[in-house]
Design a protein around this motif. Sequence first.
Motif, PDB file in Angstrom:
ATOM      1  N   ILE A  49     -37.261 -41.858  43.186  1.00  0.00           N
ATOM      2  CA  ILE A  49     -36.206 -42.046  42.379  1.00  0.00           C
ATOM      3  C   ILE A  49     -36.383 -43.252  41.428  1.00  0.00           C
ATOM      4  N   PRO A  50     -36.314 -43.441  40.261  1.00  0.00           N
ATOM      5  CA  PRO A  50     -36.896 -44.560  39.377  1.00  0.00           C
ATOM      6  C   PRO A  50     -35.979 -45.736  39.779  1.00  0.00           C
ATOM      7  N   SER A  51     -34.834 -45.598  39.759  1.00  0.00           N
ATOM      8  CA  SER A  51     -33.864 -46.811  39.725  1.00  0.00           C
ATOM      9  C   SER A  51     -32.939 -46.999  41.134  1.00  0.00           C
ATOM     10  N   ALA A  52     -33.027 -48.182  41.445  1.00  0.00           N
ATOM     11  CA  ALA A  52     -32.361 -48.851  42.762  1.00  0.00           C
ATOM     12  C   ALA A  52     -31.320 -49.908  42.275  1.00  0.00           C
ATOM     13  N   LEU A  53     -30.317 -49.583  41.896  1.00  0.00           N
ATOM     14  CA  LEU A  53     -29.419 -50.946  41.013  1.00  0.00           C
ATOM     15  C   LEU A  53     -28.732 -51.632  42.489  1.00  0.00           C
TER      16      LEU A  53
END
Length: 318
Positions: free
Chosen positions: A198-202
């Motif tokens: 999963i590209p984004s970890a915010l």
Amino acid sequence: MATPAQVIRRAQLYVPGSSMRFLEKSRSLPSVDSVAYDLEDSVTPSKKPEGRQNILSILNRDRVPGIREQAVRINSVGSGFALDDLTEILKGKHLDCLVVPKVDSASDLHFVTDVLRQKLPERHGPGSTNPVKIVALVESARSVMDLAAICKSSPYISGLTFAAEDFALDLSLTRTPSLHEFMYARSAIVTAARAFNIPSALDLVSTTFRGEEGKTQLQDECANGKRFGFNGKQCIHPDQVATVQEVYSPSQAEAEWAVRVVICDEKADRQGRGAWTLDGKMIDVPVVGKARAIVAKAELCGVDVQALQEKYRDEEPT
């Protein structure tokens, strides 16, 4: 599923959908990776219909160059407002992403995915290349325990976001500047994001940012999140964006190191060498993989990678 190279969300800025003034102001920002027009916490129940129409009008305007991604944070699936939110905002011409709060189980994203396919079949049918992406907010103990199922629940999931305040409420935690109380949840989120590509970890919102002390705290939180493995952070004020995006971009030193590694690795490969050294440190396959990822992100962040490649073209592995 989108690949990490296609998505960059160093900062995701929330903008209340009930305020046309704030919505208009967001369109004048010089550079922000993602703007999330908000229909959830910042909009009272009586203002939600108005907020939907405000956001829809923004999504149907021509894009502005300063915003890479236009997202909308809908209300949670269990709130009773989500279907009305989706019915309206999916009419938006330039909608890129849905931010879904309070995702406690895979069924929440099954619902959103089904609505996307029903309302926008041209973007979510076989062979489609521009689906509306989904960012899921992790806000509870149950959510953390069910991360694997959540990550597998939709082909459109593109990000996981840690909502610290609601998580603290759920577990009766007290937030401290060290953020140690969130260590398990934050580690679980970044690990799940990597495990399921999963590209984004915010990371969590910084609630203090005004003045020099606030800016320093924001920088420290960003640096902490970057070390933890997050690649972006939520923002609640436009003044946070520049600092957040700077910290979550490769620094000049990082970009130069990465370019040197990639150049040397190509030469070492031609020489049949699987491991070699640079600046007295051993470089092997995992290090090269990290360097290539930094180079790819540097390009997305506007770093002149070509100039660095020219600068270090004569670099040799030792």
